[in-house]
Write an enzyme that holds these catalytic residues in place. Structure first.
Site, PDB file in Angstrom:
ATOM      1  N   GLY A 149       7.972  37.492  -7.814  1.00  0.00           N
ATOM      2  CA  GLY A 149       8.178  38.102  -8.992  1.00  0.00           C
ATOM      3  C   GLY A 149       9.754  37.886  -9.665  1.00  0.00           C
ATOM      4  CB  CYS A 150      11.344  37.877 -12.982  1.00  0.00           C
ATOM      5  SG  CYS A 150      10.272  39.248 -13.918  1.00  0.00           S
ATOM      6  CE1 TYR A 151      13.794  43.613 -14.093  1.00  0.00           C
ATOM      7  CE2 TYR A 151      11.428  44.167 -14.074  1.00  0.00           C
ATOM      8  CZ  TYR A 151      12.650  44.380 -14.838  1.00  0.00           C
ATOM      9  OH  TYR A 151      12.593  44.874 -16.146  1.00  0.00           O
TER      10      TYR A 151
ATOM     11  CB  THR B 290      13.876  36.064  -8.149  1.00  0.00           C
ATOM     12  OG1 THR B 290      12.283  35.881  -7.711  1.00  0.00           O
ATOM     13  CG2 THR B 290      14.548  35.034  -7.773  1.00  0.00           C
ATOM     14  CB  ALA B 291      17.245  39.183  -9.990  1.00  0.00           C
TER      15      ALA B 291
END
EC number: 1.2.1.38
Lengths: 343, 343, 343, 343
Positions: free
Chosen positions: A149-151, A153-154
Site C-alpha cells: 500500500g502507499c501509506y 511504503t512511506a
C-alpha cells in the site's frame, strides 16, 4: 525478445501510471489492457497523455489473453486479483497485485478489514510482500507479489532502520500521514470532488484504516514482536504525494543520520537527505523514490522521521515496475530513472 | 413577523449557499429544508459550517409544508420546479427557481437544450427573469422568478451598457468564460474530481452550452434584434468564481468608462472598477457583486470587458436572495452586505 | 563523445526544467551550471528532485568555462544573453537564449517593449527563431537560436495552418490565453504568492503584453502582411500549463480537421486531436508537445482553436532541447519522448 | 457613539481580515489605517474586496492620529508594537497586538526566539494573553492584549480540557500541525510562491518554531508544571486553515466527549463535534470558531484530538475582534456571527 505484459483494470490512476512508465520500458511490450466497461475503446481516448505512445484498445478480461503474458499487473479494486491469480500462475504467468488481496498473511484479519471472504487463502502464504528494500531476494524468485500500500511504503521505509536495530520503544510509534487525493482512486465520489477536497484539509478514518494492520504486520515481522502503531491519515488538497511524519522514542543511543545513510546506501530508490532537511512531496512527483530526513528536536530522545513518496509511483505503479524488473530478471531501475517534476 | 422560507433540494451547493446567507437575514425564518434522500438527518451534519446557525433536519418534500411558506426556493436539478410551482403559486407561495426551468421563453428551444418536455409551459410566460439590474420592477411584482444562470449573469451584466446603447457590432460578440468547479454542482462525477479537475484547465462544450441560448435571449430582447454570441466555457482548477472575458467591436464612439459608471451608479451589486483594472475572482469570493473593468487595447475599436462574479452568490444564491428581498418588499441588500473573503 | 553543455542562470524554472530533461539525455553532458548568487552550493540542494541525477555545484559565470562548451543555454532574465552571446559564438560555442533578447527582429520594437537598449543588435538578424515546426532547416544550421516565448508557441502553432493557407480574416484574430504561474518565474513577488494567485483567476496586461509583438511578427512573416492579433493573457491558479483559445473568421471554406492533420502529420511534437475534442493542460504536463483541437461552433465561419502546452517544456526548456538536438545534429526527439504526467 | 478604531500596518493578511470584519461591526468606526509605504493610496485599491465598504486611504503612522482612537490594532511584523504601545496606553488608547511582542512572559525566552531586544519589557507583565476561553475576565479589564498565535490557538484549545483536569501524561504531548500559506503573511518570498508551495506538502522548522514556547507557556501555566510539547508544523497547499492533530496518553480514565462538551458549552466560538467526527478546515473558512473532535482509537489510552481554525480569523483577526469586543464592553460576538464559507 520483449516480455509480454498485461494490465487488468487499467482505467484507474495506478493503471494509467503503469502505462506511463511501461511505454518507456525497452524490455517489455504491453500486449493486453483490459476493462470490461470500456472494451473496444482506445486507451489514449481516456488518457490523452498517452497519445502517440500507446496504440491499444481496452479489451474485455480474458484468461486466454492474459495467460499469454509473461506477467500481469492487477490494477483493480480489492477482491479481483484473488479470483484470477491461480489461473494465471498455473499458465506460468507471473502476477503482481497492486490491490490488497495478498498483503495480509492473517486471513481473518484481512477478511475483517476488507469485508469479504478471501477467495484464495492458499496463495496468501506464497505471495511475497513487494517491498524490495526488505524482500528483494524473495521478490526475484516470486511468482506472485503483493505490491505494498502507499501509506505502508512511506511509513515502513521511514521506520525500518529504527525497528531493525531495536532502537525505539515500539509501543509508542505514531504515524501521522497525509495523502493527496489520487490515493482515493478514480471513482466518482462526492468527498473527493475538487469542490469538496480542494482548499481543505481533514483527518479521516481515525478510528481505523486498512493500512494500519499492513504496517503493523511488516513492523512486527521485522521486530519479532507485536507492533501496532497509532496511524492517523489525512487528506491533502493536491493530487499526488504522501508525507509521513513519524514519531518514536529512542531507547538506545545511536547516530541516526549515519544509521539511515548506511542502511539505504545501496538502495536505488531510497534517498536519505542531509541532517536538518525537510523533504517536499513535489521533489518526488512522478518519481520512484522514497525521500526522507531524520530529526531529533532539541537533541532529545524523540525521533521525528519525515518520509515522502509519490503515492502513484513508489507507492503503487513505480514500485510494481521495480518488482516486475526483479521478477523478470531485468535491471531493477529500468524505466524508473527519472527525476521528479519540480515545480 | 418573520417571513417563512422553504428550500427544496438543499443538499447541493446553491442550497447550502442559500442557507449560509439566509441564517443571517433578520427578516426571514427558514422553516422547511427538503431532501428526499436525507430526510430525518440534520442539515448541519451535511454542512458543518452551519453548526450553531441552523437547528433543522431535512424533511421529505411536501406540498403542505412548502405551501405554508411565504416563499420557496428550488435549488434542485433542472426539471423539478416546473412540476411543483403551480401548486405553490395557487397556495399564495412565491417561487424562485435557481435551476433553468423558467429561464427560456421559447419552449421549443428550452426542450431542445434541456432534453425533456416542459411540464408547465403556461408558467414560462409569467415567470420573470431575475436579473434585478434589468427587471427590478417586474421582480418586485412577480410571483415566480427564474433566477439567471451563473455564466449569463456575468456575461449579460458585462455587455448590457454596450447593447442597450447600440454601440457594438452585435454579430461579432465573443464570450470566453471560465468557471470554478462548484458550478458543476455537488454530484459524484469523475471529471470534477480534484484528481481530474485540479491543476488542470480545459475548454468544454465548445459545440454548444445551455447558457448560450439564455444569454442570446436576454441580449436579443435588449437589442430588439437577434444576437447569438460565440460562447466558449472553460473549467478552472478552483472552487468558486467566474471570469468572463468579453470581446466586441465598437461601431459608435463613446466614453465607455463613463457609460458603465453611469449605467451602474445606482446598482448596489455591480462594481465598475477604474480604467485599466483587472478584476480578480477572489475579490468577489462569497460576495453578491459583479465586478468589472472595461478595456480598449491600443485605444482601438475592440472592446474587452472583464467581468467577475462568485458563481454561487451573484451567480446563484445571492442573486436569489436579492430577488427574494425585492419580491417580499424588503430592503434589497438585506443579508448581502458582506465584503468578499480575500485572501 | 558526449557534447558539453552549459546553462547560465539555472536557478529559475526554465533552468531546473532544462536540467531535468538533460540528465536523461544520452548524448550530452552538463559541464557547467552558473549562478552568481549561489556559486559553490550544490544544484541539487536547491532542486532536490535532481538528487542522484546531477553531481554539480553552481559556479560563477565565466567566459572561459562556458566557451569550453559545445552549446550554452541562457535561462536568464531578459538582457543577459545579449551581452555574452558574441563571445561564446566567437569561441565556436552555439547559443540558445530562452529569454527574449533575440526574438524580435525590429530593434526599436524590442527596445520599446523590453525597456532597455539592445547590446547586440547585429546578432538579432543572425538569430533563428527556434520554432522547429516553422524553421527546422534554419535551426539545424544556426549558431544562435532565440527560443520562442511560451504564449507565442501555443498561439502560433494553433494558428499556423490557417495563416499559412490564407484562410481567415487576419484582422480579427483574438488570442484569449491562460497560463499557470510558473510562467512568471521563480521570483519573490507578492502577486504570485499562493495566497494571492491560488484559488483566483484574473486577466492581466490587457493594455499590452510583450508576447503580442512576438506573435505578430511571426504571423506577419508567414502571411506576408501585417497581423496584430488581440492578445489577452490570464493567470491560472496552477503551476504548469498554457491554454490558448483562438478565435478567427474563416474567409475561405476548408476541411480544417484535415488541414491541421496534414500540416502536422510529420511533426513529432504537435498533436492534433480528433474533431470535437477539448485538450487538457494536464495531458501535456511535463511533456514536450503542443496538443490542439479545432472547432467550428454551429458549423459557422467562426473557427475556435484550442491549443495547450506545458509552458516550461514545449513553451521553454523542452523546445530548447529540441532546438539543441537539431543544432547538434542529434535525433530531434532525444530526451523528449515522455508522456505527460496525468493525473 | 461609535468607538474609534485604528489599525497599524494594514497591508498584510491580518490587516485586511480585520478590515473585512470591522466594516460590518455596528459599534465601531475605522478612523485610521496606517502604512508608511502606501500612505496616500486608497485601501480598497490594494484590497478590492473592500470596494464599497471602506472609504479610506492609508496614512503614515502618527502617534497623534492613533492616540485619538479608542483602540488600536497592531497588524505589524514582530517588534513594532513594543515600540509604540506605551505612548498609546498613556493617551488612554487600548492596544491589541496581533504580532508576538507581548505573548511570552519570559523576556529572555522571547529575545532568543525573536532575535531582538525587547523594547518594553515592563509592558509584557501587564499584557493579557488574549485567549478568551482562558482569560476572559482579564481581557475585559485589559489595556493591552497580546493576541495569540494561530498555531497556539488551535493547539491550546484542543488540549485545554485534558490539561486543566490533569488527565494526561504531559511529558508525551505531540502537536502535529498543518497550516495554509496565509499564515506566512503577505511577503514576497520564494518559498510561498504558488509555483513552490502549491501542489506540495512539507514539514518545516522541525528543529524549533516560535510557537512552541508560546504553547509551552500557556499549557505550563494551566498545569502548574513545565510542559514542552513536541511541535511539528507543516505547510499546506491552500490559503486559509490550520489543522492540529494532537496526541496524548490518558493517565486517568474519563468520558472525554462529555468533558469537552461541558468545558466549552458556554463558549460561543468553540464547537465540539459529535464523537467520531473529522472536522474540516473549510467548515471554518472565514469563521471565528475553533471546531474539534476527540478520538480514542481502539478505545485505548491514546487520545487524538483534531482541532481546526481559520488561521486568519480565530487564529488572528477574528480573535482580535473578539478581544476588542470584550475590552470595549460590547457583546462578545458582534461582527463575528457568520457561518464559514463552504464550499
Amino acid at each position: 525478445m520483449k516480455r509480454k505484459i498485461g494490465i487488468v483494470g487499467a482505467t484507474g490512476y495506478t493503471g494509467v501510471e503503469l502505462l506511463r512508465l511501461l511505454v518507456s520500458h525497452p524490455a517489455v511490450e504491453i500486449t493486453c489492457v483490459t476493462s470490461r466497461e470500456h472494451a473496444g475503446s482506445r486507451v489514449d481516448a481516456m488518457f490523452p497523455n498517452l497519445r502517440g505512445y500507446l496504440d491499444l484498445t481496452f479489451t474485455a478480461p480474458s484468461d486466454e489473453a492474459l495467460s499469454a503474458c509473461d506477467l500481469v499487473f492487477f490494477a483493480t479494486p480489492n477482491g479481483i486479483a484473488m479470483k484470477s491469480a491461480q489461473t494465471l500462475l498455473d499458465a506460468g504467468t507471473k502476477v503482481i497485485d497492486l490491490a490488497a488481496d495478498f498483503r495480509i498473511k492473517d486471513i481473518a484479519v484481512w477478511e475483517k478489514w476488507y469485508g469479504m471472504q478471501h477467495a484464495s487463502p492458499h496463495l496468501v502464504e506464497e505471495a511475497v510482500y513487494g517491498l524490495p528494500e526488505l524482500n528483494r531476494a524473495a521478490i526475484r524468485n516470486a511468482r506472485l507479489v503483493a505490491n505494498p500500500g502507499c501509506y505502508p511504503t512511506a511509513v515502513t521505509l521511514g521506520l525500518l532502520p529504527l525497528v531493525e536495530n531495536n532502537l525505539i520503544d515500539v509501543a509508542g510509534i505514531i504515524a501521522d500521514t497525509k495523502s493527496g487525493v489520487s490515493g482515493a482512486g478514480r471513482k466518482a465520489e462526492v468527498h473527493t470532488l475538487l469542490a469538496e477536497a480542494g482548499d481543505n484539509f481533514k483527518a479521516y478514518a481515525v478510528a481505523g484504516h486498512r493500512h494500519q494492520p499492513e504496517i503493523a504486520q511488516t513492523l512486527s515481522t521485522i521486530a519479532q514482536t507485536a507492533i501496532s502503531p497509532v496511524f492517523v491519515p489525512h487528506l491533502l488538497p493536491m493530487i499526488r504525494g504522501i508525507h509521513a511524519t513519524l514519531y518514536a522514542m529512542l531507547t538506545t543511543e545511536a547516530d541516526l543520520q549515519q544509521l539511515y545513510a548506511t542502511r539505504y546506501a545501496a538502495e536505488p530508490f531510497v534517498d536519505v537527505m542531509p541532517a536538518g532537511s525537510h523533504p517536499e512531496t513535489r521533489s518526488v512527483r512522478g518519481a520512484n523514490v522514497c525521500r526522507m530526513a531524520i530529526h531529533r528536536p532539541g537533541n532529545g530522545q524523540r525521533v521525528v522521521v519525515l518520509s515522502v513518496i509519490d503515492n502513484l509511483v513508489k507507492g503503487a505503479a513505480g514500485q510494481a515496475v521495480q518488482n516486475m524488473n526483479l521478477m523478470l530478471d531485468l535491471a531493477e531501475g529500468t524505466a524508473l530513472q527519472q527525476p521528479g517534476l519540480l515545480p
